[in-house]
Design a protein around this motif. Structure first.
Motif, mmCIF file in Angstrom:
data_model
loop_
_atom_site.group_PDB
_atom_site.id
_atom_site.type_symbol
_atom_site.label_atom_id
_atom_site.label_comp_id
_atom_site.label_asym_id
_atom_site.label_seq_id
_atom_site.Cartn_x
_atom_site.Cartn_y
_atom_site.Cartn_z
ATOM 1 N N THR A 79 0.819 -1.209 0.000
ATOM 2 C CA THR A 79 0.000 0.000 0.000
ATOM 3 C C THR A 79 0.852 1.258 0.000
ATOM 4 O O THR A 79 2.047 1.213 0.306
ATOM 5 C CB THR A 79 -0.924 0.013 1.232
ATOM 6 O OG1 THR A 79 -1.739 1.187 1.231
ATOM 7 C CG2 THR A 79 -0.098 -0.016 2.515
ATOM 8 N N ALA A 80 0.217 2.377 -0.325
ATOM 9 C CA ALA A 80 0.912 3.666 -0.295
ATOM 10 C C ALA A 80 0.933 4.256 1.108
ATOM 11 O O ALA A 80 1.658 5.210 1.380
ATOM 12 C CB ALA A 80 0.253 4.640 -1.266
ATOM 13 N N ARG A 81 0.131 3.726 2.016
ATOM 14 C CA ARG A 81 0.075 4.255 3.378
ATOM 15 C C ARG A 81 1.362 3.903 4.126
ATOM 16 O O ARG A 81 1.814 2.769 4.091
ATOM 17 C CB ARG A 81 -1.120 3.682 4.136
ATOM 18 C CG ARG A 81 -2.456 3.906 3.450
ATOM 19 C CD ARG A 81 -3.572 3.304 4.283
ATOM 20 N NE ARG A 81 -4.813 3.204 3.519
ATOM 21 C CZ ARG A 81 -5.920 2.630 3.989
ATOM 22 N NH1 ARG A 81 -5.929 2.101 5.203
ATOM 23 N NH2 ARG A 81 -6.997 2.574 3.223
ATOM 24 N N ASP A 82 1.915 4.887 4.817
ATOM 25 C CA ASP A 82 3.157 4.630 5.558
ATOM 26 C C ASP A 82 3.074 5.104 7.001
ATOM 27 O O ASP A 82 4.102 5.263 7.662
ATOM 28 C CB ASP A 82 4.342 5.296 4.855
ATOM 29 C CG ASP A 82 4.178 6.802 4.731
ATOM 30 O OD1 ASP A 82 3.149 7.334 5.183
ATOM 31 O OD2 ASP A 82 5.092 7.451 4.178
ATOM 32 N N ASP A 83 1.850 5.304 7.504
ATOM 33 C CA ASP A 83 1.684 5.740 8.881
ATOM 34 C C ASP A 83 2.051 4.612 9.845
ATOM 35 O O ASP A 83 1.606 3.471 9.679
ATOM 36 C CB ASP A 83 0.235 6.178 9.121
ATOM 37 C CG ASP A 83 0.028 6.677 10.541
ATOM 38 O OD1 ASP A 83 0.491 7.784 10.850
ATOM 39 O OD2 ASP A 83 -0.591 5.941 11.334
ATOM 40 N N GLU A 84 2.878 4.920 10.830
ATOM 41 C CA GLU A 84 3.369 3.890 11.753
ATOM 42 C C GLU A 84 2.229 3.223 12.513
ATOM 43 O O GLU A 84 2.240 2.011 12.727
ATOM 44 C CB GLU A 84 4.352 4.517 12.743
ATOM 45 C CG GLU A 84 4.959 3.507 13.700
ATOM 46 C CD GLU A 84 5.985 4.137 14.620
ATOM 47 O OE1 GLU A 84 5.911 3.885 15.822
ATOM 48 O OE2 GLU A 84 6.843 4.891 14.119
ATOM 49 N N ASP A 86 -0.762 2.715 11.468
ATOM 50 C CA ASP A 86 -1.404 1.771 10.548
ATOM 51 C C ASP A 86 -0.621 0.473 10.470
ATOM 52 O O ASP A 86 -1.186 -0.620 10.471
ATOM 53 C CB ASP A 86 -1.509 2.374 9.141
ATOM 54 C CG ASP A 86 -2.696 3.305 8.997
ATOM 55 O OD1 ASP A 86 -3.616 3.228 9.827
ATOM 56 O OD2 ASP A 86 -2.700 4.110 8.049
ATOM 57 N N ILE A 87 0.702 0.592 10.385
ATOM 58 C CA ILE A 87 1.546 -0.593 10.282
ATOM 59 C C ILE A 87 1.395 -1.468 11.526
ATOM 60 O O ILE A 87 1.220 -2.690 11.433
ATOM 61 C CB ILE A 87 3.018 -0.190 10.089
ATOM 62 C CG1 ILE A 87 3.193 0.557 8.761
ATOM 63 C CG2 ILE A 87 3.926 -1.419 10.126
ATOM 64 C CD1 ILE A 87 4.578 1.124 8.549
ATOM 65 N N TYR A 98 4.699 -6.046 5.396
ATOM 66 C CA TYR A 98 4.138 -4.771 4.980
ATOM 67 C C TYR A 98 5.113 -4.081 4.043
ATOM 68 O O TYR A 98 6.269 -3.889 4.379
ATOM 69 C CB TYR A 98 3.904 -3.904 6.235
ATOM 70 C CG TYR A 98 3.092 -2.659 6.038
ATOM 71 C CD1 TYR A 98 3.627 -1.530 5.420
ATOM 72 C CD2 TYR A 98 1.785 -2.585 6.487
ATOM 73 C CE1 TYR A 98 2.881 -0.384 5.254
ATOM 74 C CE2 TYR A 98 1.029 -1.438 6.340
ATOM 75 C CZ TYR A 98 1.578 -0.334 5.708
ATOM 76 O OH TYR A 98 0.851 0.805 5.545
ATOM 77 N N THR A 100 5.565 -0.654 1.487
ATOM 78 C CA THR A 100 5.043 0.666 1.144
ATOM 79 C C THR A 100 5.365 0.984 -0.315
ATOM 80 O O THR A 100 6.512 0.880 -0.746
ATOM 81 C CB THR A 100 5.647 1.754 2.055
ATOM 82 O OG1 THR A 100 5.374 1.418 3.423
ATOM 83 C CG2 THR A 100 5.045 3.113 1.744
ATOM 84 N N LYS A 101 4.337 1.348 -1.063
ATOM 85 C CA LYS A 101 4.524 1.734 -2.465
ATOM 86 C C LYS A 101 5.205 3.094 -2.544
ATOM 87 O O LYS A 101 4.941 3.960 -1.706
ATOM 88 C CB LYS A 101 3.162 1.815 -3.169
ATOM 89 C CG LYS A 101 2.405 0.496 -3.222
ATOM 90 C CD LYS A 101 1.031 0.728 -3.845
ATOM 91 C CE LYS A 101 0.234 -0.555 -3.866
ATOM 92 N NZ LYS A 101 -1.135 -0.329 -4.386
ATOM 93 N N PHE A 103 7.577 0.185 -4.462
ATOM 94 C CA PHE A 103 8.622 -0.748 -4.070
ATOM 95 C C PHE A 103 9.117 -1.477 -5.316
ATOM 96 O O PHE A 103 8.401 -1.594 -6.314
ATOM 97 C CB PHE A 103 8.130 -1.754 -3.029
ATOM 98 C CG PHE A 103 6.839 -2.435 -3.402
ATOM 99 C CD1 PHE A 103 6.827 -3.514 -4.282
ATOM 100 C CD2 PHE A 103 5.637 -1.999 -2.873
ATOM 101 C CE1 PHE A 103 5.650 -4.146 -4.621
ATOM 102 C CE2 PHE A 103 4.443 -2.623 -3.207
ATOM 103 C CZ PHE A 103 4.449 -3.699 -4.085
#
Length: 228
Positions: A79-84, A86-87, A98, A100-101, A103
């Motif tokens: 996914t494009a989401r990179d919020d910690e 969220d991970i 996980y 992050t796009k 990649f």
């Protein structure tokens, strides 16, 4: 080679993933919605699922929870989401990895290989005895852990971590060894270990400040031993 389900609604990204995985000799099926993914997983035995979060019918995080209700197939979030936050939430909900796009295909291949090695190694394990440490009882064959007779609700990774440490009671296991043996990675972020230890402590009814079973030696590693 592996049987892979790609869950991605962006046609460009989807086509690129299918092309790369097919060229690598994997068998690939693809869908663009969460509900289609659930139907596929319910009827087809996949080795790994690559799951996007931004799906049109259902958030990928909710889809992950639903997948975990019907299967233990390894899931890699892409996914494009990179919020910690969220991970951490997705790992807690059962994601195996996980990405992050954007990649690289090499990065995806390496992560897939690690996840598949771990999954196949677990499936090939010979029946083993129940491990007992204090009030903990861990059955590797049934993949079930109990504390004082009560079954613990553990994710797959939490169980793997607990079983690995319980198999070496009183031994301080370096973080690098945990990454290699539990996560099948030669390198990684210590935060991953810390997060899973925190979840385990909560389920064992302890805290880092007041440990009962899990003890962290700063700069050295982690050990599991019965309460004194």
């Amino acid at each position: 080679m592996a049987s892979v389900l790609v869950v991605e609604d962006d046609q460009f990204v989807r086509s690129a993933l299918i092309r790369h995985l097919t060229e690598a000799a994997h068998t690939v099926r693809s869908v663009g919605t969460a509900l289609e993914a659930l139907r596929e997983v319910a009827h087809v035995g996949f080795d790994v699922v690559i799951l996007d979060l931004g799906l049109p019918d259902l958030d990928g995080g909710e889809a992950l929870k639903m997948l975990r209700g019907i299967t233990d197939v390894p899931v890699i979030i892409a996914t494009a989401r990179d919020d910690e936050a969220d991970i951490v939430r997705l790992l807690n909900d059962g994601a195996d990895d996980y990405l992050t796009k954007p990649f690289s295909v090499e990065h995806l291949s390496a992560r897939m290989a690690a996840v598949l090695r771990r999954s196949r190694a677990a499936g090939a394990e010979e029946p083993s005895r129940v491990i007992r440490v204090g009030g903990l009882s861990i059955d590797p064959l049934r993949r079930q852990a109990e504390l004082d007779g009560a079954v613990l609700d553990l994710t797959r990774r939490e169980f793997d971590l607990l079983a690995f440490l319980a198999g070496r009671p009183g031994v301080v296991v370096p973080r690098r060894e945990l990454l290699a043996e539990v996560w099948q990675q030669s390198y990684g972020d210590d935060q991953t270990i810390d997060v899973h230890l925190s979840w385990l402590r909560r389920k064992l009814g302890e805290t880092a400040a007041r440990p009962r079973y899990l003890h962290t030696l700063r700069g050295v590693g982690v050990k599991l031993e019965p309460p004194r």
